[in-house]
Design an enzyme around this catalytic site. Structure first.
Site, short mmCIF file in Angstrom:
data_model
loop_
_atom_site.label_atom_id
_atom_site.label_comp_id
_atom_site.label_asym_id
_atom_site.label_seq_id
_atom_site.Cartn_x
_atom_site.Cartn_y
_atom_site.Cartn_z
N ARG A 1 0.95 15.88 5.34
CA ARG A 1 1.34 15.31 4.25
C ARG A 1 0.40 15.95 3.01
O ARG A 1 -0.58 16.12 3.20
CB ARG A 1 0.66 13.86 4.49
CG ARG A 1 1.87 12.84 4.93
CD ARG A 1 1.33 11.60 5.10
NE ARG A 1 0.79 10.84 4.19
CZ ARG A 1 0.39 9.61 4.18
NH1 ARG A 1 0.58 8.80 5.09
NH2 ARG A 1 -0.48 9.12 3.13
N ARG B 1 -3.09 -3.89 -1.38
CA ARG B 1 -4.25 -2.72 -1.59
C ARG B 1 -4.90 -3.17 -2.61
O ARG B 1 -6.18 -2.41 -2.76
CB ARG B 1 -3.99 -1.58 -1.63
CG ARG B 1 -3.57 -0.52 -0.45
CD ARG B 1 -2.83 0.70 -0.83
NE ARG B 1 -3.23 1.88 -0.33
CZ ARG B 1 -2.27 2.48 0.75
NH1 ARG B 1 -1.42 1.90 1.00
NH2 ARG B 1 -2.99 3.51 1.41
N LYS C 1 -2.60 2.05 11.10
CA LYS C 1 -1.64 0.92 10.77
C LYS C 1 -0.36 1.40 10.89
O LYS C 1 0.51 0.69 11.48
CB LYS C 1 -1.85 0.75 9.29
CG LYS C 1 -3.16 0.35 8.83
CD LYS C 1 -3.38 -0.28 7.35
CE LYS C 1 -3.01 0.80 6.50
NZ LYS C 1 -3.87 1.95 6.27
N ARG D 1 -3.83 15.18 10.66
CA ARG D 1 -2.64 14.34 10.97
C ARG D 1 -1.44 15.40 10.69
O ARG D 1 -1.23 15.89 9.73
CB ARG D 1 -2.80 13.30 10.10
CG ARG D 1 -1.35 12.50 10.26
CD ARG D 1 -1.33 11.03 9.69
NE ARG D 1 -1.82 10.75 8.29
CZ ARG D 1 -2.08 9.80 7.81
NH1 ARG D 1 -1.90 8.56 8.51
NH2 ARG D 1 -2.03 9.68 6.48
#
Ligand code: AMP
Length: 220
Positions: free
Chosen positions: A168, A96, A21, A134
């Site tokens: 992250r 969400r 996204k 990631r």
């Protein structure tokens, strides 16, 4: 509300963490000037603040759980009241929960906008790999993946070689599991909610970034 040919929209990108996204919303922002409103990015930016709320948000995020609906709504409301959101904008990571979806209906009414949801669909085993691999550039936000899209130089952004890529805090395996479970329990039901009112489109999120971008861009 103006009943012209064109009503500005709130585009809701729905998809599990790691579905892409953020990548797609950033491209829409860069190429078509449609603002990307990412609640995750906004919460991460709060890190620099040393307030009780910022500390609480950080703790919740690190665990992979959700920030409260009230706090999240306040952040979205304030951000989308800014000048750049007068037209169509993209919500990346909001709503969400069912409560957030309700709150968004209210906001859309106030802003005179239509909500359109686009589901970005990626299977769970693929998501796990994407999330734990990631890495992102702290300067430009470019997203890499050590498995599928490694940078040219280990741990460095291709465009900003001085910048060390970030992993992250919530992309570790335990938080990732919690985030995927939270998505399945709270957010996935929103797909049926938007489908029931004829406001849902779906794109396959497993192909090339450019192909997914075309599919999404054509829907807007
Ligand atoms: P994201 O970057 O979208 O994966 O978001 C990272 C984290 O920020 C999530 O795991 C939540 O802790 C928090 N967060 C982002 N968006 C929301 C939201 N709409 N509601 C509650 N918490 C959120």
């Amino acid at each position: 509300m103006a009943k012209g040919f064109f009503v500005d929209k709130i585009i809701v990108l729905i998809g599990a963490p790691g579905a892409g996204k953020g990548t797609q919303a950033r491209l829409l922002d860069e190429r078509r000037g449609i603002p990307q409103i990412s609640t995750g990015d906004m919460f991460r930016e709060m890190k620099t603040l040393d307030t009780p709320l910022a500390r609480e948000v950080q703790e919740i995020m690190a665990s992979g759980k959700l920030v409260s609906d009230e706090v999240t709504y306040r952040v979205v409301r304030e951000r989308t009241a800014r000048e750049d959101c007068r037209g169509t904008y993209v919500l990346d990571g909001y709503p969400r929960t069912a409560v957030q979806a309700e709150q968004l209906e209210e906001l859309a009414r106030e802003q005179g906008k239509e909500i359109r949801a686009i589901e970005v669909d990626v299977p769970r085993d693929e998501l796990l790999k994407r999330l734990t691999g990631r890495r992102s550039c702290p300067v430009c936000g470019e997203i890499y993946n050590i498995y599928s899209r490694p940078p040219k130089n280990d741990g460095r952004c291709d465009l900003h070689p001085d910048a060390e890529l970030l992993h992250r805090a919530d992309d570790n395996e335990e938080s990732v599991m919690t985030r995927l479970d939270t998505y399945a329990a709270n957010t996935e039901p929103l797909i049926a909610y938007y489908a029931a009112s004829g406001r849902l489109s779906k794109v396959d999120g497993t192909g090339e970034v450019e192909a997914i971008y075309s599919a999404i861009s054509d829907l807007i």
